[in-house]
Design a protein around this motif. Structure first.
Motif, PDB file in Angstrom:
ATOM      1  N   MET A 117     -13.257 -14.099  -2.365  1.00 25.21           N
ATOM      2  CA  MET A 117     -12.203 -13.207  -2.782  1.00 25.21           C
ATOM      3  C   MET A 117     -12.632 -11.761  -2.503  1.00 25.21           C
ATOM      4  O   MET A 117     -13.767 -11.395  -2.753  1.00 25.21           O
ATOM      5  N   LEU A 118     -11.708 -10.979  -1.974  1.00 25.73           N
ATOM      6  CA  LEU A 118     -12.008  -9.589  -1.646  1.00 25.73           C
ATOM      7  C   LEU A 118     -11.880  -8.694  -2.873  1.00 25.73           C
ATOM      8  O   LEU A 118     -11.019  -8.913  -3.728  1.00 25.73           O
ATOM      9  N   PRO A 119     -12.716  -7.665  -2.939  1.00 25.19           N
ATOM     10  CA  PRO A 119     -12.594  -6.703  -4.040  1.00 25.19           C
ATOM     11  C   PRO A 119     -11.252  -5.959  -3.951  1.00 25.19           C
ATOM     12  O   PRO A 119     -10.716  -5.748  -2.858  1.00 25.19           O
ATOM     13  N   PRO A 120     -10.709  -5.539  -5.076  1.00 28.05           N
ATOM     14  CA  PRO A 120      -9.421  -4.841  -5.085  1.00 28.05           C
ATOM     15  C   PRO A 120      -9.376  -3.611  -4.186  1.00 28.05           C
ATOM     16  O   PRO A 120      -8.351  -3.331  -3.570  1.00 28.05           O
ATOM     17  N   ALA A 121     -10.480  -2.876  -4.086  1.00 29.10           N
ATOM     18  CA  ALA A 121     -10.496  -1.674  -3.239  1.00 29.10           C
ATOM     19  C   ALA A 121     -10.280  -2.032  -1.771  1.00 29.10           C
ATOM     20  O   ALA A 121      -9.583  -1.322  -1.040  1.00 29.10           O
ATOM     21  N   VAL A 122     -10.861  -3.129  -1.336  1.00 28.27           N
ATOM     22  CA  VAL A 122     -10.700  -3.572   0.053  1.00 28.27           C
ATOM     23  C   VAL A 122      -9.255  -4.007   0.295  1.00 28.27           C
ATOM     24  O   VAL A 122      -8.654  -3.676   1.318  1.00 28.27           O
ATOM     25  N   VAL A 123      -8.693  -4.728  -0.632  1.00 33.53           N
ATOM     26  CA  VAL A 123      -7.299  -5.163  -0.519  1.00 33.53           C
ATOM     27  C   VAL A 123      -6.379  -3.946  -0.440  1.00 33.53           C
ATOM     28  O   VAL A 123      -5.460  -3.901   0.378  1.00 33.53           O
ATOM     29  N   SER A 124      -6.639  -2.950  -1.251  1.00 36.81           N
ATOM     30  CA  SER A 124      -5.831  -1.729  -1.243  1.00 36.81           C
ATOM     31  C   SER A 124      -5.917  -1.017   0.103  1.00 36.81           C
ATOM     32  O   SER A 124      -4.908  -0.536   0.624  1.00 36.81           O
ATOM     33  N   ARG A 125      -7.112  -0.947   0.682  1.00 38.55           N
ATOM     34  CA  ARG A 125      -7.276  -0.318   2.004  1.00 38.55           C
ATOM     35  C   ARG A 125      -6.519  -1.098   3.070  1.00 38.55           C
ATOM     36  O   ARG A 125      -5.873  -0.517   3.935  1.00 38.55           O
ATOM     37  N   HIS A 126      -6.588  -2.413   3.003  1.00 35.09           N
ATOM     38  CA  HIS A 126      -5.879  -3.238   3.991  1.00 35.09           C
ATOM     39  C   HIS A 126      -4.369  -3.073   3.854  1.00 35.09           C
ATOM     40  O   HIS A 126      -3.657  -2.977   4.861  1.00 35.09           O
ATOM     41  N   ARG A 127      -3.880  -3.052   2.632  1.00 32.40           N
ATOM     42  CA  ARG A 127      -2.433  -2.865   2.409  1.00 32.40           C
ATOM     43  C   ARG A 127      -1.982  -1.506   2.921  1.00 32.40           C
ATOM     44  O   ARG A 127      -0.922  -1.378   3.532  1.00 32.40           O
TER      45      ARG A 127
ATOM     46  N   ALA B 295      -3.317   0.199   5.343  1.00 28.93           N
ATOM     47  CA  ALA B 295      -3.332   0.148   6.813  1.00 28.93           C
ATOM     48  C   ALA B 295      -2.092  -0.558   7.354  1.00 28.93           C
ATOM     49  O   ALA B 295      -1.556  -0.171   8.393  1.00 28.93           O
ATOM     50  N   LEU B 296      -1.623  -1.572   6.656  1.00 28.67           N
ATOM     51  CA  LEU B 296      -0.408  -2.269   7.089  1.00 28.67           C
ATOM     52  C   LEU B 296       0.825  -1.368   7.016  1.00 28.67           C
ATOM     53  O   LEU B 296       1.809  -1.599   7.726  1.00 28.67           O
ATOM     54  N   GLU B 297       0.776  -0.359   6.198  1.00 26.03           N
ATOM     55  CA  GLU B 297       1.906   0.562   6.048  1.00 26.03           C
ATOM     56  C   GLU B 297       1.872   1.735   7.021  1.00 26.03           C
ATOM     57  O   GLU B 297       2.848   2.474   7.136  1.00 26.03           O
ATOM     58  N   TRP B 298       0.770   1.930   7.726  1.00 27.85           N
ATOM     59  CA  TRP B 298       0.666   3.068   8.638  1.00 27.85           C
ATOM     60  C   TRP B 298       1.776   3.134   9.677  1.00 27.85           C
ATOM     61  O   TRP B 298       2.332   4.209   9.908  1.00 27.85           O
ATOM     62  N   PRO B 299       2.140   2.033  10.343  1.00 25.16           N
ATOM     63  CA  PRO B 299       3.233   2.146  11.326  1.00 25.16           C
ATOM     64  C   PRO B 299       4.536   2.642  10.712  1.00 25.16           C
ATOM     65  O   PRO B 299       5.215   3.490  11.302  1.00 25.16           O
ATOM     66  N   ALA B 300       4.880   2.154   9.530  1.00 29.94           N
ATOM     67  CA  ALA B 300       6.106   2.618   8.874  1.00 29.94           C
ATOM     68  C   ALA B 300       5.992   4.090   8.494  1.00 29.94           C
ATOM     69  O   ALA B 300       6.945   4.856   8.640  1.00 29.94           O
ATOM     70  N   THR B 301       4.822   4.486   8.046  1.00 32.57           N
ATOM     71  CA  THR B 301       4.612   5.871   7.614  1.00 32.57           C
ATOM     72  C   THR B 301       4.654   6.843   8.783  1.00 32.57           C
ATOM     73  O   THR B 301       5.288   7.897   8.702  1.00 32.57           O
ATOM     74  N   TYR B 302       4.002   6.498   9.875  1.00 34.90           N
ATOM     75  CA  TYR B 302       3.816   7.454  10.965  1.00 34.90           C
ATOM     76  C   TYR B 302       4.745   7.243  12.164  1.00 34.90           C
ATOM     77  O   TYR B 302       4.806   8.114  13.034  1.00 34.90           O
ATOM     78  N   LEU B 303       5.470   6.124  12.213  1.00 39.75           N
ATOM     79  CA  LEU B 303       6.306   5.867  13.387  1.00 39.75           C
ATOM     80  C   LEU B 303       7.802   5.806  13.090  1.00 39.75           C
ATOM     81  O   LEU B 303       8.613   6.051  13.987  1.00 39.75           O
ATOM     82  N   CYS B 304       8.165   5.453  11.884  1.00 38.21           N
ATOM     83  CA  CYS B 304       9.591   5.273  11.589  1.00 38.21           C
ATOM     84  C   CYS B 304      10.135   6.477  10.838  1.00 38.21           C
ATOM     85  O   CYS B 304       9.428   7.039  10.017  1.00 38.21           O
ATOM     86  N   PRO B 305      11.351   6.872  11.116  1.00 37.06           N
ATOM     87  CA  PRO B 305      12.341   6.268  11.996  1.00 37.06           C
ATOM     88  C   PRO B 305      12.345   6.839  13.418  1.00 37.06           C
ATOM     89  O   PRO B 305      13.083   6.370  14.277  1.00 37.06           O
ATOM     90  N   ALA B 306      11.513   7.826  13.703  1.00 36.38           N
ATOM     91  CA  ALA B 306      11.581   8.509  15.002  1.00 36.38           C
ATOM     92  C   ALA B 306      11.078   7.675  16.175  1.00 36.38           C
ATOM     93  O   ALA B 306      11.491   7.894  17.310  1.00 36.38           O
ATOM     94  N   HIS B 307      10.189   6.726  15.938  1.00 34.16           N
ATOM     95  CA  HIS B 307       9.559   5.968  17.029  1.00 34.16           C
ATOM     96  C   HIS B 307       9.613   4.469  16.741  1.00 34.16           C
ATOM     97  O   HIS B 307       8.588   3.784  16.723  1.00 34.16           O
ATOM     98  N   VAL B 308      10.812   3.969  16.553  1.00 31.37           N
ATOM     99  CA  VAL B 308      10.992   2.557  16.184  1.00 31.37           C
ATOM    100  C   VAL B 308      10.487   1.622  17.283  1.00 31.37           C
ATOM    101  O   VAL B 308       9.867   0.596  17.003  1.00 31.37           O
ATOM    102  N   GLY B 309      10.717   1.961  18.541  1.00 29.05           N
ATOM    103  CA  GLY B 309      10.242   1.120  19.642  1.00 29.05           C
ATOM    104  C   GLY B 309       8.735   0.972  19.627  1.00 29.05           C
ATOM    105  O   GLY B 309       8.199  -0.126  19.823  1.00 29.05           O
TER     106      GLY B 309
END
Length: 86
Positions: A1-11, A13-27
């Motif tokens: 099982m991963l420590p909560p801090a690692v899970v938080s970092r991974h989560r 990172a999964l949000e970076w595309p939405a944060t930095y690319l949408c809505p201007a760079h959807v493609g």
């Protein structure tokens, strides 16, 4: 099982595309998402592009690269430290 801090970092990172690319760079967000999904599951990005038949391979790679670049610039601008060893 991963420590909560690692899970938080991974989560985060999964949000970076939405944060930095949408809505201007959807493609770029879609191409980057498909590429990341292929990497995570061991599938071929080229194969996934052929199966979808929605854009030419070179266009998909350009969009992916632009997406990665924009995310990188956004992370640097926001002072987000990325621990690549974790």
């Amino acid at each position: 099982m991963l420590p909560p801090a690692v899970v938080s970092r991974h989560r985060a990172a999964l949000e970076w595309p939405a944060t930095y690319l949408c809505p201007a760079h959807v493609g770029s967000a879609r191409a980057l998402g498909l590429w990341a999904a292929c990497k995570a599951t061991g599938r071929s990005f080229d194969g996934a592009l052929k199966a979808r038949a929605t854009m030419h391979r070179s266009v998909a790679y350009r969009l992916r690269d632009k997406g990665l670049s924009l995310v990188s610039v956004g992370l640097a601008r926001d002072g987000v430290l990325v621990d690549v060893a974790a």
